[in-house]
Design an enzyme around this catalytic site. Structure first.
Site, PDB file in Angstrom:
ATOM      1  N   HIS A   5       0.861  -1.179   0.000  1.00  0.00           N
ATOM      2  CA  HIS A   5       0.000   0.000   0.000  1.00  0.00           C
ATOM      3  C   HIS A   5       0.896   1.227   0.000  1.00  0.00           C
ATOM      4  O   HIS A   5       1.646   1.465   0.956  1.00  0.00           O
ATOM      5  CB  HIS A   5      -0.904  -0.013   1.241  1.00  0.00           C
ATOM      6  CG  HIS A   5      -2.065   0.931   1.147  1.00  0.00           C
ATOM      7  ND1 HIS A   5      -1.918   2.297   1.235  1.00  0.00           N
ATOM      8  CD2 HIS A   5      -3.401   0.699   0.971  1.00  0.00           C
ATOM      9  CE1 HIS A   5      -3.095   2.875   1.121  1.00  0.00           C
ATOM     10  NE2 HIS A   5      -4.024   1.928   0.955  1.00  0.00           N
ATOM     11  N   HIS A  16      -8.446  22.501 -50.377  1.00  0.00           N
ATOM     12  CA  HIS A  16      -8.254  21.082 -50.745  1.00  0.00           C
ATOM     13  C   HIS A  16      -6.834  20.860 -51.279  1.00  0.00           C
ATOM     14  O   HIS A  16      -6.597  19.925 -52.039  1.00  0.00           O
ATOM     15  CB  HIS A  16      -9.273  20.629 -51.789  1.00  0.00           C
ATOM     16  CG  HIS A  16     -10.688  20.937 -51.428  1.00  0.00           C
ATOM     17  ND1 HIS A  16     -11.451  20.113 -50.634  1.00  0.00           N
ATOM     18  CD2 HIS A  16     -11.471  21.999 -51.728  1.00  0.00           C
ATOM     19  CE1 HIS A  16     -12.660  20.639 -50.477  1.00  0.00           C
ATOM     20  NE2 HIS A  16     -12.687  21.794 -51.123  1.00  0.00           N
ATOM     21  N   SER A  48      19.185  12.777 -43.997  1.00  0.00           N
ATOM     22  CA  SER A  48      18.950  11.364 -44.307  1.00  0.00           C
ATOM     23  C   SER A  48      20.275  10.623 -44.331  1.00  0.00           C
ATOM     24  O   SER A  48      21.291  11.164 -44.773  1.00  0.00           O
ATOM     25  CB  SER A  48      18.254  11.228 -45.667  1.00  0.00           C
ATOM     26  OG  SER A  48      18.247   9.882 -46.103  1.00  0.00           O
ATOM     27  N   SER A  72      -6.471   3.943 -10.923  1.00  0.00           N
ATOM     28  CA  SER A  72      -5.165   4.315 -10.384  1.00  0.00           C
ATOM     29  C   SER A  72      -4.002   3.993 -11.319  1.00  0.00           C
ATOM     30  O   SER A  72      -3.216   4.867 -11.678  1.00  0.00           O
ATOM     31  CB  SER A  72      -4.949   3.629  -9.041  1.00  0.00           C
ATOM     32  OG  SER A  72      -3.700   3.987  -8.503  1.00  0.00           O
TER      33      SER A  72
END
Length: 398
Positions: free
Chosen positions: A42, A115, A202, A247
């Site tokens: 606990h 668009h 890269s 919890s």
């Protein structure tokens, strides 16, 4: 605080006991609590025990009249509230950085999209106000959540966790939208995020300048937007007065959302503070589309000055536009709409005269003025309100 309140109410608690508790309030013996938890399983009672080891005279009044949720829940409210204040300050930094960018480029014409297809021209600064507008909405949500944060008695509704996560997810949405726009603009080579001299884009393609920071903003934002579902389901599945299946979930979902948004805003502030704009590329793309957008002006000018028939001109422009579009899309050539109109006697206009009509700044409407109004009326009051908040200068290590 609990002991002091209980003493005021008449419980048999001495000032010496309170002083002993205060003396060790920050000196937490985590090792003792950890070992105790292995035995009693606990967490709160383990810390009650550890606190008692440090405060033998006050041992008997620790946790008097309290429950685990009194300790844990009120602590969580304090932590979430203080965390949201830190998020608010970072949000202010981003707003401050973006407002400078919007003001600097408020008059620079650029092609707007609908668009992701060419629309009417706007300005780079006006586009930035769209990002700012959403951040202001997020700031309002943050302020509202902070305004109603308060300590409770024994426990609080798990809906409070959900509401905090909602605010954080809202910030993530705004950041993701910004990051997507920057990634698209970087693809168009119009605007780029900061890129250091020795940065590698890269491992394979040495020439690339990948928008890794914006990509990371998007990646973390998706995590937060999905994480908010934990709050929804946890709130919805609570039994009667209380249960404890929240919890383990909230100990992950709530802190990680805060940490992720903290990282998101650090990246956002860094990118917004170092955006690189390429006006020549922006102008080149706009000029390729501008002839189509100028056709209404060309028709109006021909009707006004030469008494031409608007309907006939409309049909001629439709035919010329289709032909010019074919040259661009099928043949890979340049837009020759102006040349076609200049060669058409129905318009009675030279190519030189048409070129004078095609000034990009003549097609942005009130974008510049709208940007100025927005910055002065909406952004300036916010920045003045939070003038004492220092700008965050995050160090991006990766």
């Amino acid at each position: 605080a609990l002991a002091e309140s209980e003493k005021e109410l008449g419980l048999p608690i001495t000032q010496e006991q309170i002083d002993e508790l205060k003396a060790h309030a920050e000196d937490i013996n985590y090792d003792v609590a950890q070992e105790r938890e292995k035995i009693v399983r606990h967490d709160v009672m383990s810390h009650v025990y550890a606190y008692g080891v440090q405060c033998p005279n006050a041992k008997g009044i620790i946790h008097l009249g309290a429950t685990s949720c009194y300790v844990g829940d009120n602590t969580d409210i304090i932590i979430m509230t203080e965390g949201l204040k830190l998020i608010r300050n970072k949000l202010i930094t981003v707003i401050r950085n973006l407002s400078k960018f919007a003001d600097e480029y408020k008059a620079l014409p650029t092609l707007a999209f609908t668009h992701f297809q060419p629309a009417q021209p706007t300005t780079v600064g006006k586009r930035a106000t769209l990002w700012l507008q959403e951040l202001l909405m997020d700031l309002e949500d943050v302020e509202y959540q902070l305004s109603k944060a308060k300590l409770l008695g024994q426990t609080y509704s798990r809906k409070l966790d959900s509401q905090f996560l909602n605010v954080l997810a809202g910030i993530a949405q705004s950041a993701a939208k910004f990051s997507n726009d920057i990634r698209l603009l970087q693809h168009l080579k119009e605007v780029e995020e900061p890129f250091e001299k020795n940065q590698i884009g890269s491992s394979a393609m040495a020439y690339t300048r990948n928008p890794m920071r914006s990509e990371r903003i998007g990646s973390l934002s998706r995590y937060v937007m999905v994480d908010v579902l934990n709050g929804y389901f946890t709130t919805a599945t609570q039994w009667f007065e209380r249960t404890l299946d929240d919890s383990a979930n909230k100990r992950l979902s709530v802190p990680e959302a805060f940490l992720a948004v903290d990282g998101i805003l650090s990246l956002y502030a860094n990118v917004a503070d170092g955006l690189v704009v390429y006006p020549k590329v922006i102008e080149q793309r706009l000029r390729k589309e501008l002839p189509f957008m100028a056709t209404e002006n060309i028709m109006m000018d021909a009707v006004k000055k030469r008494g031409a028939d608007r309907q006939q001109l409309h049909e001629r422009i439709r035919e010329h536009s289709m032909a010019a579009s074919r040259v661009v899309k099928v043949e890979g050539g340049e837009n020759d709409l102006l040349e076609r109109i200049a060669a058409d006697e129905a318009f009675g206009v030279t190519l030189e005269e048409l070129e004078k009509i095609l000034k990009p700044e003549n097609y942005t409407g009130r974008a510049k003025e709208q940007t100025e109004d927005f910055l002065n009326e909406c952004i300036k009051p916010v920045l003045e309100k939070y003038a004492d908040v220092e700008s965050d200068k995050p160090e991006i290590n990766v």
